[in-house]
Design an enzyme around this catalytic site. Sequence first.
Site, PDB file in Angstrom:
ATOM      1  N   ASN A  23       0.800  -1.223   0.000  1.00  0.00           N
ATOM      2  CA  ASN A  23       0.000   0.000   0.000  1.00  0.00           C
ATOM      3  C   ASN A  23       0.836   1.278   0.000  1.00  0.00           C
ATOM      4  O   ASN A  23       0.296   2.371  -0.182  1.00  0.00           O
ATOM      5  CB  ASN A  23      -0.964   0.001   1.199  1.00  0.00           C
ATOM      6  CG  ASN A  23      -2.126  -0.958   0.971  1.00  0.00           C
ATOM      7  OD1 ASN A  23      -2.277  -1.513  -0.122  1.00  0.00           O
ATOM      8  ND2 ASN A  23      -2.934  -1.152   1.999  1.00  0.00           N
ATOM      9  N   ARG A 122     -17.154   1.253  -1.936  1.00  0.00           N
ATOM     10  CA  ARG A 122     -15.990   2.086  -1.624  1.00  0.00           C
ATOM     11  C   ARG A 122     -15.962   3.207  -2.647  1.00  0.00           C
ATOM     12  O   ARG A 122     -15.312   3.115  -3.669  1.00  0.00           O
ATOM     13  CB  ARG A 122     -14.712   1.251  -1.702  1.00  0.00           C
ATOM     14  CG  ARG A 122     -14.634   0.203  -0.619  1.00  0.00           C
ATOM     15  CD  ARG A 122     -13.539  -0.777  -0.887  1.00  0.00           C
ATOM     16  NE  ARG A 122     -12.221  -0.307  -0.514  1.00  0.00           N
ATOM     17  CZ  ARG A 122     -11.120  -1.045  -0.664  1.00  0.00           C
ATOM     18  NH1 ARG A 122     -11.196  -2.241  -1.198  1.00  0.00           N
ATOM     19  NH2 ARG A 122      -9.947  -0.570  -0.300  1.00  0.00           N
ATOM     20  N   ARG A 397      -2.471 -10.966  -4.915  1.00  0.00           N
ATOM     21  CA  ARG A 397      -2.483  -9.504  -5.078  1.00  0.00           C
ATOM     22  C   ARG A 397      -1.634  -8.841  -4.005  1.00  0.00           C
ATOM     23  O   ARG A 397      -1.100  -7.752  -4.239  1.00  0.00           O
ATOM     24  CB  ARG A 397      -3.916  -8.971  -4.948  1.00  0.00           C
ATOM     25  CG  ARG A 397      -4.793  -9.254  -6.148  1.00  0.00           C
ATOM     26  CD  ARG A 397      -6.115  -8.534  -5.995  1.00  0.00           C
ATOM     27  NE  ARG A 397      -5.890  -7.202  -5.456  1.00  0.00           N
ATOM     28  CZ  ARG A 397      -6.750  -6.537  -4.702  1.00  0.00           C
ATOM     29  NH1 ARG A 397      -7.900  -7.048  -4.396  1.00  0.00           N
ATOM     30  NH2 ARG A 397      -6.449  -5.334  -4.256  1.00  0.00           N
TER      31      ARG A 397
END
Length: 417
Positions: A23, A122, A397
């Site tokens: 991230n 989201r 992922r």
Amino acid sequence: MDKLAIQGGQSLRGEIRISGAKNAALPILCAALLSADTLHLDNLPKLRDISTTLTLLGHIGCQISLDERGGIDLCSAQLARLEAPYHLVKTMRASILVLGPILTRYGEARVSLPGGCAIGSRPVDLHIKGLQAMGADIQIEHGYILARANRLQGARIVMENVTVTGTENLMMAATLAQGVTVLENAAREPEVVDLARCLVSMGARIQGVGTDTIVIEGVERLHGAQHTILPDRIETGTYLVAAAMTQGDIVLTHSSTDTLDVVLDKLREAGAQIHCAGDRIALRMDVRPQAVNLRTAPYPAFPTDMQAQFMAMNCIASGVGRITETIFENRFMHVQEMQRLGARIEIEGNTALVRGVERLQGATVMATDLRASASLVLAALVAEGETVIERIYHIDRGYECIEEKFNQLGAKVRRVH
Ligand code: UD1
């Protein structure tokens, strides 16, 4: 489609190296679009989300080359297409992170709206509102965000919710805007701080990162830089929980000990002995874990990305643990699958009440999203017999070489093609 077949019952022992943070890497890769010079990155994790982002950057026109040490050079001297197409955005919501950089540098951008997502709605409304406050004209047409601005203008933006990628998108946009931008109620996640460090080394003027007010003074241009991606705190936390659940004894290297305070506290509460020294974290667990209560919230509180893994631990802990999810609706998709393994979980609204059982039983289960998948691997490590996890593309992922790392710690994890 690949599956993981896991034989439960091994205690994890040994040492593994933690990878760079997914991230942090995703927004930092997108930051390469802000400059015509080369951005060199080290400690990039080898993950599917990273290759998706590189495909996207290549589509936009960024030149990418790998060096022999695993570092990467990104050069966005000239961009061919100012757009992120649907087929790439739909596989990875974080593709929205190209919007701010392209718009601020080129004055226009066309980015597909992310589609539905497994962990609740989201939206990206706060990204859009922030850019509009900076003077962008934004239209939604045929499923795409069409943004235009001669030059973005600094603005004071109060974000209604704490949003991680929203903060990152607006911070990147503000680096080349005219004047000063103040982001209020900004995200304080370590990944936001790492992005800001990279931007500052590219010549951006940013203050207040790590607090909820970030001040960015726009500059005319950004230059090339070198940056090393910070260690992945969620990968770190996942292996620590796995060791605690299996009553193991492990050491994680190349990690960071100062971004995981609440997670380490919860593991200690569960009975783990933890020692941190430099970039190494050692965890030893000699007893059955004690159930813990937790509530997810923005950093520095308990991370939503560790919720499913702690749920797995509570499933086999002694006592009853209450887990409340406050960031995402519908982020209990792992519950049904854990119940297939024999877990006792009741859901009421956004709270799960988990009554620990002595043992889980292997079964075939399905991975639903990234962290939910990781939690099923953890449950499988302590289940009796074999557990087969289907649809593990979600795991790839976000976890580098997951089966190699677990096997290095003595687990029995096999990838079935
Ligand atoms: C990031 C992380 C993800 C993590 C999440 C929360 C990346 C690539 N992903 O996701 O792993 O689980 O932070 O820590 O860094 N929201 C809005 N409007 C917006 C944006 C967000 O209402 O425009 C809401 C979301 O629906 C959610 C909350 O804000 O309820 C937080 O979402 P956000 O922090 O934006 O998550 P991501 O940045 O997508």
